[in-house]
Design a protein around this motif. Structure first.
Motif, mmCIF file in Angstrom:
data_model
loop_
_atom_site.group_PDB
_atom_site.id
_atom_site.type_symbol
_atom_site.label_atom_id
_atom_site.label_comp_id
_atom_site.label_asym_id
_atom_site.label_seq_id
_atom_site.Cartn_x
_atom_site.Cartn_y
_atom_site.Cartn_z
ATOM 1 N N ALA A 74 0.818 -1.206 0.000
ATOM 2 C CA ALA A 74 0.000 0.000 0.000
ATOM 3 C C ALA A 74 0.853 1.256 0.000
ATOM 4 N N ASP A 75 2.108 1.139 0.390
ATOM 5 C CA ASP A 75 2.982 2.310 0.403
ATOM 6 C C ASP A 75 3.305 2.786 -1.003
ATOM 7 N N TYR A 76 3.168 1.926 -1.989
ATOM 8 C CA TYR A 76 3.546 2.263 -3.350
ATOM 9 C C TYR A 76 2.347 2.644 -4.219
ATOM 10 N N LEU A 77 1.148 2.732 -3.631
ATOM 11 C CA LEU A 77 -0.037 3.043 -4.422
ATOM 12 C C LEU A 77 -0.127 4.525 -4.767
ATOM 13 N N ALA A 81 -4.143 5.042 -3.645
ATOM 14 C CA ALA A 81 -4.439 4.420 -2.359
ATOM 15 C C ALA A 81 -5.824 4.829 -1.895
ATOM 16 N N PRO A 82 -6.572 3.941 -1.246
ATOM 17 C CA PRO A 82 -7.904 4.305 -0.749
ATOM 18 C C PRO A 82 -7.783 5.349 0.349
#
Length: 131
Positions: A74-77, A81-82
């Motif tokens: 999720a750090d790379y979204l 990211a939501p």
């Protein structure tokens, strides 16, 4: 054992025996691919370290897990990211009509209540009064 030749490790002997059955051009190709993979992993590692140092020097926020090279997916979204809700509810918030009530439940009947006439008679005196 006193031949004067250094003994190879077991791993290298296995590696050489596996490659020994292959033609020379395959052996060279396999060795070149292994060297290329090692060099590519070093290059990626150095590139990430340089990018991390630049981010720290520039005052940009660096994720705590990224400091040690262990970021999450999720750090790379990024912008995909939501969004984080302001208050995250629990699983019980989604139960609706099936959620347990706030009042304690009424006393449930025991199995003897359903026996009717077949239920054993209750003695009022206890074990000492029957003697």
């Amino acid at each position: 054992m006193a031949t004067g030749m250094p003994q190879a490790s077991v791993k290298s002997q296995i590696f050489e025996s596996l490659l020994g059955f292959l033609p020379d051009w395959v052996q060279i190709t396999v060795l070149a691919l292994i060297v290329l993979a090692v060099l590519a992993s070093w290059a990626v590692k150095i590139k990430r370290k340089i990018a991390h140092r630049r981010a720290e020097r520039g005052g940009q926020p660096v994720h705590a897990a990224a400091r040690y090279g262990q970021g999450r997916g999720a750090d790379y979204l990024g912008e995909y990211a939501p969004s984080q809700p302001s208050q995250q509810g629990s699983g019980a918030d989604h139960l609706g009509a099936y959620a347990p009530g706030q009042t304690p439940p009424a006393q449930q009947p025991s199995g003897a209540d359903f026996l009717g006439a077949y239920a054993p008679q209750r003695q009022t005196g206890g074990p000492a009064s029957s003697a």
